[in-house]
Design a protein around this motif. Structure first.
Motif, mmCIF file in Angstrom:
data_model
loop_
_atom_site.group_PDB
_atom_site.id
_atom_site.type_symbol
_atom_site.label_atom_id
_atom_site.label_comp_id
_atom_site.label_asym_id
_atom_site.label_seq_id
_atom_site.Cartn_x
_atom_site.Cartn_y
_atom_site.Cartn_z
ATOM 1 N N THR A 80 0.828 -1.205 0.000
ATOM 2 C CA THR A 80 0.000 0.000 0.000
ATOM 3 C C THR A 80 0.861 1.253 0.000
ATOM 4 O OG1 THR A 80 -1.678 -1.215 1.222
ATOM 5 C CG2 THR A 80 -1.880 1.167 1.187
ATOM 6 N N LYS A 81 1.929 1.272 0.794
ATOM 7 C CA LYS A 81 2.828 2.426 0.827
ATOM 8 C C LYS A 81 3.543 2.589 -0.516
ATOM 9 C CE LYS A 81 2.530 3.322 5.316
ATOM 10 N NZ LYS A 81 1.203 3.678 5.671
ATOM 11 N N ALA A 96 1.090 4.110 -2.978
ATOM 12 C CA ALA A 96 0.912 5.529 -2.663
ATOM 13 C C ALA A 96 2.106 6.351 -3.126
ATOM 14 C CB ALA A 96 0.692 5.715 -1.167
ATOM 15 N N ALA A 97 3.304 5.805 -2.999
ATOM 16 C CA ALA A 97 4.498 6.522 -3.458
ATOM 17 C C ALA A 97 4.495 6.687 -4.972
ATOM 18 C CB ALA A 97 5.753 5.787 -3.004
ATOM 19 N N ALA A 146 -3.084 10.059 -2.996
ATOM 20 C CA ALA A 146 -1.857 9.374 -2.590
ATOM 21 C C ALA A 146 -1.599 9.545 -1.096
ATOM 22 C CB ALA A 146 -0.677 9.904 -3.396
ATOM 23 N N VAL A 147 -1.846 10.742 -0.575
ATOM 24 C CA VAL A 147 -1.625 10.985 0.854
ATOM 25 C C VAL A 147 -2.620 10.183 1.695
ATOM 26 C CG1 VAL A 147 -1.784 12.744 2.661
ATOM 27 C CG2 VAL A 147 -0.541 13.221 0.555
ATOM 28 N N ALA A 193 -1.563 6.600 1.645
ATOM 29 C CA ALA A 193 -0.385 6.354 2.483
ATOM 30 C C ALA A 193 -0.742 6.342 3.966
ATOM 31 C CB ALA A 193 0.677 7.409 2.206
ATOM 32 N N ASP A 220 -3.672 0.903 4.892
ATOM 33 C CA ASP A 220 -3.709 -0.396 5.571
ATOM 34 C C ASP A 220 -5.045 -0.631 6.253
ATOM 35 O OD1 ASP A 220 -3.189 1.661 7.283
ATOM 36 O OD2 ASP A 220 -1.796 0.541 8.550
#
Length: 91
Positions: free
Chosen positions: A33-34, A37-38, A72-73, A76, A80
């Motif tokens: 997930t991170k 988002a990146a 995206a933020v 992030a 989860d």
């Protein structure tokens, strides 16, 4: 006689990736997930840096880039939690 100082306690990593993710406090799904988002954040920043010369097109493309960056933020920060039912589903 030299005295040895232990900097960190030994950790058993015989379980592979699960042990590694437990030591960094993140699950595999959280790491994915991170990463997603990146990638979305990089795309949003690239959209911001390649704006048009005309004001109407720049405003439209800039607002789309800001919206993408917002997504995206949020992904992030809360990804989860949002995808916890998907990653921990048992069939």
């Amino acid at each position: 006689m030299a005295k040895h100082t232990t900097l960190a306690k030994p950790i058993d990593m015989s379980g592979g990736f699960k042990d590694f993710f437990d030591t960094i406090g993140m699950t595999g799904g959280g790491l994915v997930t991170k990463a997603i988002a990146a990638v979305i954040a990089i795309i949003a920043l690239r959209m911001l840096f390649t704006l048009h010369n005309d004001p109407k097109g720049a405003l439209r493309k800039g607002s789309a880039a800001i919206g993408t960056l917002f997504v995206a933020v949020v992904l992030a920060l809360y990804g989860d939690t949002l995808f916890s039912t998907v990653t921990s589903a048992k069939g």
